[in-house]
Enzyme design. Structure first.
Site, PDB file in Angstrom:
ATOM      1  N   ARG A  64      23.195  -4.471  24.943  1.00  0.00           N
ATOM      2  CA  ARG A  64      23.841  -3.165  25.082  1.00  0.00           C
ATOM      3  C   ARG A  64      24.304  -2.687  23.701  1.00  0.00           C
ATOM      4  O   ARG A  64      25.387  -3.039  23.245  1.00  0.00           O
ATOM      5  CB  ARG A  64      25.026  -3.247  26.039  1.00  0.00           C
ATOM      6  CG  ARG A  64      24.645  -3.633  27.463  1.00  0.00           C
ATOM      7  CD  ARG A  64      25.891  -3.791  28.330  1.00  0.00           C
ATOM      8  NE  ARG A  64      25.547  -4.111  29.711  1.00  0.00           N
ATOM      9  CZ  ARG A  64      26.456  -4.345  30.667  1.00  0.00           C
ATOM     10  NH1 ARG A  64      27.744  -4.296  30.358  1.00  0.00           N
ATOM     11  NH2 ARG A  64      26.073  -4.631  31.897  1.00  0.00           N
ATOM     12  N   ASP A 114      25.757  -0.360  20.767  1.00  0.00           N
ATOM     13  CA  ASP A 114      26.859   0.594  20.708  1.00  0.00           C
ATOM     14  C   ASP A 114      26.392   1.975  20.261  1.00  0.00           C
ATOM     15  O   ASP A 114      25.245   2.152  19.833  1.00  0.00           O
ATOM     16  CB  ASP A 114      27.927   0.096  19.729  1.00  0.00           C
ATOM     17  CG  ASP A 114      28.690  -1.105  20.252  1.00  0.00           C
ATOM     18  OD1 ASP A 114      28.725  -1.297  21.487  1.00  0.00           O
ATOM     19  OD2 ASP A 114      29.251  -1.853  19.434  1.00  0.00           O
ATOM     20  N   TYR A 121      18.668  -9.104  14.913  1.00  0.00           N
ATOM     21  CA  TYR A 121      19.200  -7.833  14.419  1.00  0.00           C
ATOM     22  C   TYR A 121      18.870  -7.669  12.940  1.00  0.00           C
ATOM     23  O   TYR A 121      18.737  -8.646  12.188  1.00  0.00           O
ATOM     24  CB  TYR A 121      20.721  -7.773  14.595  1.00  0.00           C
ATOM     25  CG  TYR A 121      21.176  -7.463  15.997  1.00  0.00           C
ATOM     26  CD1 TYR A 121      21.374  -6.150  16.416  1.00  0.00           C
ATOM     27  CD2 TYR A 121      21.394  -8.484  16.920  1.00  0.00           C
ATOM     28  CE1 TYR A 121      21.792  -5.857  17.701  1.00  0.00           C
ATOM     29  CE2 TYR A 121      21.813  -8.206  18.213  1.00  0.00           C
ATOM     30  CZ  TYR A 121      22.009  -6.883  18.590  1.00  0.00           C
ATOM     31  OH  TYR A 121      22.419  -6.604  19.875  1.00  0.00           O
ATOM     32  N   ARG A 175      28.199  -6.346  12.761  1.00  0.00           N
ATOM     33  CA  ARG A 175      28.830  -5.354  11.885  1.00  0.00           C
ATOM     34  C   ARG A 175      30.051  -5.928  11.175  1.00  0.00           C
ATOM     35  O   ARG A 175      30.333  -5.574  10.022  1.00  0.00           O
ATOM     36  CB  ARG A 175      29.207  -4.114  12.686  1.00  0.00           C
ATOM     37  CG  ARG A 175      27.991  -3.298  13.155  1.00  0.00           C
ATOM     38  CD  ARG A 175      28.379  -2.236  14.162  1.00  0.00           C
ATOM     39  NE  ARG A 175      29.451  -1.390  13.637  1.00  0.00           N
ATOM     40  CZ  ARG A 175      30.227  -0.619  14.410  1.00  0.00           C
ATOM     41  NH1 ARG A 175      30.055  -0.617  15.728  1.00  0.00           N
ATOM     42  NH2 ARG A 175      31.159   0.123  13.854  1.00  0.00           N
TER      43      ARG A 175
END
Length: 266
Positions: free
Chosen positions: A53, A55, A114, A205
């Site tokens: 999911r 952001d 990622y 992040r």
């Protein structure tokens, strides 16, 4: 009902994230609206499930979702039909595969990958605006790599997860962090490649934002190990913005797209 796996690419800029939210544009709702034009079940409110999911503002190069349809589509034709109905949203179905009903995009995944893009240059980004995090100061890639090495392996990542994270445990195994430096005519781009079975909310992040402080010389590499050991969100560096982050893909015991099903032009 036949189950299909979808490999999806999207620009996260216009969306409030992957997950459908009342009154907010989402990637999930956009794909489901396209499916509703093709399948009675989705016209009646069926849902899809995804590997991750993302952001608001986060992009994807290979998000994986699955959908149960009433019609047993040819995968190639389904991909083409979906891309037609997804226009003009910045969302594309890269591949479709027929999968067994035991396949679940989220729960069957054994890994996620990622990418985070960080641009270092004084002139504003033009072609990559909204797709990279830009800083104006130079960065020491050697120091960032040294600090990144302190984060790989099994750790309690409380420091590097959002206070709103709903994961049952902050203990995760970070399989790798590779940092690639590409020298540009007026600066450099740094690409952070991270892989793990699963990630905590804002973990990538938070890590990249902290490593940027090391690269800028504001933190010494060993301070990252101290922050990790603190198990305290307050010890984390600044959280990097979402628009530099990309979900590259999800890994499964058997790749559902191994047959190489590709899409026709949408």
């Amino acid at each position: 009902m036949p189950r299909f796996a979808l490999k999806i690419e999207y620009d996260g800029g216009p969306f409030a994230g992957w997950q459908a939210q009342a009154g907010q544009p989402s990637v999930q709702a956009t794909v489901e609206a396209a499916l509703a034009r093709l399948d009675p079940g989705f016209a009646a409110g069926a849902r899809i499930a995804a590997a991750g999911r993302t952001d608001a503002g986060v992009h994807a190069l290979g998000q994986v979702a699955h959908a149960d349809l009433e019609r047993d589509w040819d995968p190639f034709r389904l991909a083409g039909a979906l891309n037609w109905h997804l226009k003009p949203a910045p969302v594309a179905v890269l591949a479709v595969a027929r999968v067994d009903e035991s396949f679940h995009a989220r729960f069957s995944a054994i890994g996620r990958r990622y990418l985070f893009r960080l641009l270092s240059r004084r002139a504003p980004a033009t072609h990559d605006r909204g797709r990279v995090w830009q800083v104006v100061h130079p960065l020491d890639v050697g120091a960032m790599r040294q600090a990144a090495g302190l984060l790989t392996g099994l750790h309690d990542f409380t420091t590097f997860r959002s206070t709103m994270c709903q994961a049952a445990s902050p203990v995760k195994t970070l399989d790798r962090i590779d940092i690639q430096e590409t020298v540009l005519p007026h600066g450099a781009e740094y690409r952070f490649h991270l892989a793990a079975r699963s990630f905590l909310h804002n973990q990538v992040r938070s890590i990249v934002g902290t490593l940027e402080r090391v690269g800028a010389g504001a933190w010494r590499p060993e301070r990252v190990a101290q922050a990790l050991a603190a198990r305290d969100r307050a010890a984390c560096g600044p959280v990097s913005p979402p628009h530099g982050l990309y979900l590259v893909g999800a890994d499964y015991p058997q790749d559902p797209f191994a047959a190489g099903v590709s899409t026709p032009a949408g």
